[in-house]
Design an enzyme around this catalytic site. Sequence first.
Site, PDB file in Angstrom:
ATOM      1  N   GLU A  32       0.741  -1.143  -0.079  1.00  0.00           N
ATOM      2  CA  GLU A  32       0.095   0.109  -0.001  1.00  0.00           C
ATOM      3  C   GLU A  32       0.874   1.213   0.106  1.00  0.00           C
ATOM      4  OE1 GLU A  32      -2.472  -0.246   3.602  1.00  0.00           O
ATOM      5  OE2 GLU A  32      -3.546  -1.819   2.769  1.00  0.00           O
ATOM      6  N   ASP A  60      -5.195   8.741  10.450  1.00  0.00           N
ATOM      7  CA  ASP A  60      -4.202   8.583  10.692  1.00  0.00           C
ATOM      8  C   ASP A  60      -3.733   8.921  11.940  1.00  0.00           C
ATOM      9  OD1 ASP A  60      -4.014   7.577   7.943  1.00  0.00           O
ATOM     10  OD2 ASP A  60      -3.676   9.268   7.381  1.00  0.00           O
TER      11      ASP A  60
END
Length: 284
Positions: A55, A66
Amino acid sequence: MTNRIDTNRIEARFQKCRQEGRAALVTYVMAGDPDPETSLDVLKSLPGAGADIVEFGLPFTDPMADGPAIQAAGLRALKQGQDLAGTLALIRRFRDEDASTPVILMGYFNPIFIYGVERFLVDAKAAGVDGLIVVDLPPEEDDELCLPALQAGLAFIRLATPTTDDKRLPAVLENTAGFVYYVSITGITGMATPDFGKVSTAVERIKRHTPLPVVVGFGVKSGAHAASVAQGADGVVVGSALIDALKGTLDENDRATSRTVEAVTTLVKDLAAGVRSVSKKAAA
């Protein structure tokens, strides 16, 4: 709805892992971190170290899911001028040497929207991208990117979480392709360790709704963690721990050193060993 999707690299990789009687290792790194060339070197190093699927994160100024490590990685990349066009250029260069490892772009919709959805899908496909994870587009907005991506031959990979109940799950899975990404904790990346005992139960529940592989991420930091998750999942995703390993080698100006790529590959090798230590032949 039936979509014709070219997910050959993704399907082939999971098939290979099933034949080997093990889960897949999925590794996440941020495009352009700490600089574009080092980022490319890291990306190129991942398959040889044991990553089955990679990824590649899209740097974005305002991430929602995040944790601090990945946020900081995105900011380092943005300071180096990393943008979506530059990220696709890195993937094209990766594809010059690796035609088989699936590459998933992971990020947020805003950079894609600014780039232009139609242009992005054409360029991403041409660069060698296999799938997308866009964390801020729910199923209710499938017309924005998910359905066009499927039509362009790119898998659109959804996130399921511990709070995605059986009523919501069919909507989440309806247009999902490639695999399902199960987020094993609630909250942001890299900030907690999952309850590994609950992973298998969660994966079994999702599999009652879809034939797709289910990979599990968020909170996996070591080979031992990876082995625990691999017992109940088709794949294990590791991101923040790799970013932390990279960050630990940078100099005081956040520049790469001679140890940067090796620090990432050393951890990937440990993670790969953990995943491969769990035999899944009985379930294959």
